[in-house]
Design a protein around this motif. Structure first.
Motif, mmCIF file in Angstrom:
data_model
loop_
_atom_site.group_PDB
_atom_site.id
_atom_site.type_symbol
_atom_site.label_atom_id
_atom_site.label_comp_id
_atom_site.label_asym_id
_atom_site.label_seq_id
_atom_site.Cartn_x
_atom_site.Cartn_y
_atom_site.Cartn_z
ATOM 1 N N THR A 76 35.130 87.246 59.182
ATOM 2 C CA THR A 76 33.994 86.564 58.555
ATOM 3 C C THR A 76 33.867 85.121 59.005
ATOM 4 N N MET A 77 34.895 84.597 59.676
ATOM 5 C CA MET A 77 34.777 83.222 60.180
ATOM 6 C C MET A 77 33.638 83.099 61.180
ATOM 7 N N PHE B 169 38.575 79.065 56.918
ATOM 8 C CA PHE B 169 39.168 78.491 58.124
ATOM 9 C C PHE B 169 40.614 78.037 57.878
ATOM 10 N N GLY B 170 40.866 77.472 56.699
ATOM 11 C CA GLY B 170 42.194 76.952 56.386
ATOM 12 C C GLY B 170 43.269 78.024 56.364
ATOM 13 N N VAL B 171 42.904 79.241 55.950
ATOM 14 C CA VAL B 171 43.890 80.331 55.928
ATOM 15 C C VAL B 171 44.391 80.577 57.346
ATOM 16 N N PHE B 172 43.425 80.633 58.254
ATOM 17 C CA PHE B 172 43.749 80.839 59.668
ATOM 18 C C PHE B 172 44.646 79.707 60.187
ATOM 19 N N LEU B 173 44.247 78.484 59.877
ATOM 20 C CA LEU B 173 44.993 77.311 60.349
ATOM 21 C C LEU B 173 46.409 77.288 59.766
ATOM 22 N N MET B 174 46.531 77.540 58.466
ATOM 23 C CA MET B 174 47.848 77.478 57.826
ATOM 24 C C MET B 174 48.748 78.597 58.330
ATOM 25 N N GLY C 189 44.379 67.768 63.887
ATOM 26 C CA GLY C 189 43.636 68.860 63.268
ATOM 27 C C GLY C 189 42.670 69.506 64.240
ATOM 28 N N LEU C 190 42.002 68.670 65.035
ATOM 29 C CA LEU C 190 41.042 69.209 65.998
ATOM 30 C C LEU C 190 41.742 70.058 67.033
ATOM 31 N N THR C 191 42.889 69.577 67.532
ATOM 32 C CA THR C 191 43.569 70.337 68.574
ATOM 33 C C THR C 191 44.176 71.612 68.001
ATOM 34 N N LEU C 192 44.653 71.560 66.745
ATOM 35 C CA LEU C 192 45.190 72.770 66.118
ATOM 36 C C LEU C 192 44.110 73.833 65.982
ATOM 37 N N GLY C 193 42.936 73.383 65.514
ATOM 38 C CA GLY C 193 41.854 74.331 65.293
ATOM 39 C C GLY C 193 41.272 74.836 66.595
#
Lengths: 309, 318
Positions: free
Chosen positions: B157-158, B194-199, B310-314
């Motif tokens: 769904t992202m 989005f945060g679930v994916f990132l974490m 944060g940008l590079t992580l995402g």
């Protein structure tokens, strides 16, 4: 380690035992489900259900006392309305000009920043990223004023060169281009930062080898840097295309889609259909079409940029 | 030659960054521009806000110092009356320079909008940090039935743009009876995935040995998560927190749909109504814009490092 392996293997042969083991696994891991629960409830309630609902209501006509099934009528309406094609054309032009411009300028700016010292690097990175942390609402308010016919900055500059003032946002011939120019001049901060990060991870030995082979700075940039940045480029093109197809804030703050339909975009059209005219089914159909367009575009870009070489 | 090249690069970058920062500068410059200035010689009120040619900096600054100098000269000459007059003008200049801000706070309720934006952003950010790190942790570190299904549903769904669900979300909020309340903003924002994916990406780097050790020491699931996993995930949490705060603080499309009561407005919605009212001078609008952008500028300057992270992580995919 080994005895544990044997125990799990021992449980496997009997089918019945396996079935119960799923249950025991669920029971054993109840804590994991509890950890997931809050997010899962929010996800189902505010994403899953609305997504399904969007599909369903695109086949319905919204009435105050219950909705009515109308089949593909909303979709037929979408593809027959000239407003939709105007919005599509404007959104498309906006995307086709701004995305390449923003990505290429991000690449050039990052390439200029990268060789600098640490302090200058973070200074310029900040200068280019700072404008993007402020709300688009604010950016649009300032630009609207800079485009003002009587006392805006742009007409003042034109006046310095002896040119007549232009009604930038007020006439069909310049309104959309004014928004496009604005988008081009807002730095693509995310792009610059990601390019810088990717450039930092390119191995020095590649450049050293090229230097020995007699390549100059520009050749190295063209033959080493750009090809190795390709994954970043792909990501940025996808990201900015998706963002560009959703352009909305500038439109509602600066032109309201006008004059006429000169700056109407897809999301602004959806907004108007849904929340000014309250035609929910029609707006849902428009949203689904927008989603399909974004999806198709993303797939095409992914293929082209990925398998180009 | 190399030195000349470097100079050209610096000059080019400086020009680009001036272009990039110009609109922001314009916000602050105009918010402090003199709007009602009693010109001494002309004996009439002039406004520098919508003057042509546009004034590039707040005109109150040179005017203030001019009168300061005159007042001092008059004092030296012993002309107390003239000195007092100049001092009066100086006070008027200060008052007028900041009049945009004082009007907004006194007449336009902007303090309320500021508090609304602030508390909604804080609540959503804290909620996202807690829920997403919990979900990301078990998705990265635990094995249980249905795990992959849940993960792919969330990641899938992202891809779907938020506008697709505008209409159903509107109906849902209406049916839940939370239309025109802050819950209508908080719940949808808390459900961003989005945060679930990132974490999850981040939690992979937590060593299994530590988790096993905690288990052997008798720590429960919650204690392990709270006192071992969370501290290790701090850089990821910082990045996610900053981006969530920024998104919620700046969010616009959804708030203008669900908020009607002017007391409930967030800053971007309030600014739009100010602009729509057409009564507001440009100085007033830019003062509002300045108030809305100052917190983000401060956050950015304090946490620049985390923004980059944060940008590079995402951005960097596996």
């Amino acid at each position: 380690m080994k005895p544990v392996q044997q125990v799990t293997n021992a449980a496997k042969p009997v089918d019945l035992a396996r079935k119960t083991s799923v249950w025991t696994q669920i029971k054993k891991n109840y804590a994991a489900y509890l950890f997931l629960l809050p997010k899962l409830i929010l996800f189902v309630a505010f994403i899953m259900i609305p997504v399904v609902w969007a599909f369903v209501s695109s086949f319905q006509e919204y009435k105050i006392f219950g909705s009515e099934w109308v089949g593909f009528e909303n979709y037929v309406k979408v593809f027959q309305s000239s407003a939709f094609y105007d919005a599509l054309k404007n959104t498309f032009l906006f995307t086709v000009v701004t995305v390449p411009f923003n990505v290429i300028s991000a690449l050039i700016i990052a390439s200029l920043i990268h060789p600098l010292g640490k302090w200058s690097q973070s200074f310029f990175r900040g200068a280019f990223y700072l404008p993007t942390v402020t709300s688009m609402v604010i950016v649009a308010m300032v630009w609207r004023w800079m485009y003002n016919q009587d006392f805006g900055l742009f007409n003042y500059v034109l006046g310095l060169f002896g040119m007549d003032p232009v009604n930038w946002l007020g006439q069909s011939s310049t309104a959309l281009w004014s928004l496009i120019i604005m988008q081009c001049l807002i730095p693509f901060g995310v792009g610059i930062i990601l390019y810088l990060a990717a450039m930092g991870s390119i191995s020095h030995s590649l450049y050293e080898a090229a230097t020995i082979d007699g390549a100059n700075g520009f050749q190295k940039w063209l033959r080493i840097t750009i090809p190795l940045l390709k994954p970043t480029t792909l990501y940025l093109v996808l990201l900015s295309t998706i963002g560009s197809f959703q352009v909305f804030t500038q439109i509602i703050m600066m032109t309201g889609g006008g004059p006429g339909s000169a700056t109407e975009t897809l999301v602004h059209l959806i907004y108007k259909t849904g929340f000014r005219d309250f035609e929910f089914g029609y707006a849902s159909a428009q949203s689904i079409v927008l989603f399909a367009i974004i999806l198709i575009f993303s797939i095409i870009q992914f293929r082209v940029l990925r398998y180009d070489d | 030659m190399a030195k000349l090249n470097k100079t050209i690069i610096y000059v080019a970058l400086l020009v680009f960054s001036i272009v990039s920062l110009m609109p922001l500068y314009w916000v602050f410059s105009t918010s402090l521009q003199l709007s009602k200035y009693q010109d001494e010689d002309l004996k009439q009120s002039v406004s520098y806000v919508d003057s042509n040619p546009p004034k590039m900096y707040p005109m109150g600054v040179p005017e203030y110092f001019e009168h300061w100098g005159k007042a001092r000269d008059a004092e030296k000459a012993g002309d107390d009356k003239a000195a007092a007059q100049h001092r009066e003008i100086m006070d008027a200049i200060v008052k007028d320079t900041f009049s945009g801000f004082t009007t907004l706070f006194q007449k336009n309720n902007i303090g309320r909008w500021f508090l609304n934006s602030g508390y909604i952003s804080v609540v959503v950010t804290l909620g996202i940090l807690l829920f997403d790190s919990m979900a990301g942790y078990v998705l990265a570190k635990k094995q249980f039935p249905g795990k992959n299904l849940i993960f792919y549903a969330i990641v899938g769904t992202m891809m779907i743009p938020g506008q697709v669900t505008l209409v159903p979300m509107f109906m849902m909020v209406k049916n839940l009876g939370i239309m025109d309340t802050h819950w209508a903003l908080i719940f949808p924002d808390l459900s961003m995935v989005f945060g679930v994916f990132l974490m999850r990406q981040f939690m992979y780097s937590v060593p299994d040995e530590l988790l096993d050790a905690a288990k052997i020491d008798g720590a429960g699931e919650w204690k392990t998560y709270w006192s071992i996993v969370l501290p290790l995930a701090r850089p990821g949490l910082a990045a996610l927190g900053i981006f969530t705060f920024m998104n919620v603080w700046n969010s616009f499309l959804w708030p203008i749909i669900v908020l009607n009561d002017a007391n409930l407005y967030t800053l971007p919605v309030g600014l739009k109504t100010l602009q729509d009212a057409n009564l507001a001078s440009f100085k007033l609008l830019m003062s509002g814009a300045a108030i809305a952008s100052i917190p983000m500028i401060i956050v950015f300057i304090l946490f620049q490092r985390h923004f980059v992270k944060g940008l590079t992580l995402g951005g960097v995919k596996e």
